[in-house]
Design a protein around this motif. Structure first.
Motif, PDB file in Angstrom:
ATOM      1  N   ILE A  29      54.452 -20.345 -62.870  1.00 27.05           N
ATOM      2  CA  ILE A  29      54.451 -19.492 -61.678  1.00 27.05           C
ATOM      3  C   ILE A  29      54.133 -18.072 -62.133  1.00 27.05           C
ATOM      4  CG2 ILE A  29      55.798 -18.643 -59.726  1.00 27.05           C
ATOM      5  CD1 ILE A  29      55.350 -21.664 -59.656  1.00 27.05           C
ATOM      6  N   ASP A  30      53.084 -17.475 -61.547  1.00 29.59           N
ATOM      7  CA  ASP A  30      52.703 -16.124 -61.957  1.00 29.59           C
ATOM      8  C   ASP A  30      53.529 -15.072 -61.218  1.00 29.59           C
ATOM      9  OD1 ASP A  30      51.556 -15.790 -59.425  1.00 29.59           O
ATOM     10  OD2 ASP A  30      49.495 -15.957 -60.149  1.00 29.59           O
ATOM     11  N   GLU A  31      53.208 -13.806 -61.454  1.00 30.19           N
ATOM     12  CA  GLU A  31      53.972 -12.699 -60.858  1.00 30.19           C
ATOM     13  C   GLU A  31      53.847 -12.638 -59.341  1.00 30.19           C
ATOM     14  OE1 GLU A  31      49.948 -11.256 -62.117  1.00 30.19           O
ATOM     15  OE2 GLU A  31      51.546 -12.234 -63.218  1.00 30.19           O
ATOM     16  N   ASN A  32      52.867 -13.340 -58.771  1.00 30.43           N
ATOM     17  CA  ASN A  32      52.685 -13.379 -57.314  1.00 30.43           C
ATOM     18  C   ASN A  32      53.224 -14.676 -56.713  1.00 30.43           C
ATOM     19  OD1 ASN A  32      51.279 -10.878 -57.310  1.00 30.43           O
ATOM     20  ND2 ASN A  32      49.438 -11.943 -57.976  1.00 30.43           N
ATOM     21  N   ASP A  33      54.068 -15.381 -57.479  1.00 33.88           N
ATOM     22  CA  ASP A  33      54.651 -16.661 -57.062  1.00 33.88           C
ATOM     23  C   ASP A  33      53.599 -17.720 -56.761  1.00 33.88           C
ATOM     24  OD1 ASP A  33      57.317 -15.857 -57.365  1.00 33.88           O
ATOM     25  OD2 ASP A  33      57.361 -14.969 -55.357  1.00 33.88           O
ATOM     26  N   GLN A  34      52.462 -17.641 -57.442  1.00 34.82           N
ATOM     27  CA  GLN A  34      51.399 -18.632 -57.312  1.00 34.82           C
ATOM     28  C   GLN A  34      51.424 -19.545 -58.536  1.00 34.82           C
ATOM     29  OE1 GLN A  34      49.203 -18.751 -54.568  1.00 34.82           O
ATOM     30  NE2 GLN A  34      50.684 -17.274 -53.780  1.00 34.82           N
ATOM     31  N   GLU A  35      51.172 -20.838 -58.309  1.00 34.30           N
ATOM     32  CA  GLU A  35      51.099 -21.762 -59.436  1.00 34.30           C
ATOM     33  C   GLU A  35      49.777 -21.576 -60.174  1.00 34.30           C
ATOM     34  OE1 GLU A  35      51.685 -25.785 -58.146  1.00 34.30           O
ATOM     35  OE2 GLU A  35      53.848 -25.509 -57.930  1.00 34.30           O
TER      36      GLU A  35
END
Length: 91
Positions: free
Chosen positions: A17-23
């Motif tokens: 999960i990245d800093e933008n809450d995207q997988e």
């Protein structure tokens, strides 16, 4: 580069999960043991798998246990790992 005897292997793909809450899928590109710790060089799987001459970003993560990837917390540790991977690549 040395191959890790644990469960993480070159070519493995993990979802993070990245800093933008995207997988994001990341692929393990290399493994190296440094001073008793094992580190993985990883890149975004979609960039790695494109057949192109363009450069892509490579990140370094520490392997904890047999199959957990952890961020490198200090600049000093990052510099040590980055230099070791660059030296191993040059061999």
């Amino acid at each position: 580069m040395e191959e890790n005897t644990g469960k993480v292997e070159i070519g493995d793909i993990f979802t993070v999960i990245d800093e933008n809450d995207q997988e994001q899928d990341i692929e393990v590109l290399g493994l190296l043991e440094i001073e008793g710790d094992t580190y993985a060089a990883v890149g975004f799987a979609d960039e790695v798998q494109k057949e192109t001459d363009e450069d892509f970003d490579v990140f370094f993560l520490r392997i904890e246990g047999e199959d957990e990837l952890a961020n490198i917390e200090s600049d000093e540790e990052f510099e040590k790992v980055s230099a070791a991977f660059m030296a191993a690549e040059a061999e």
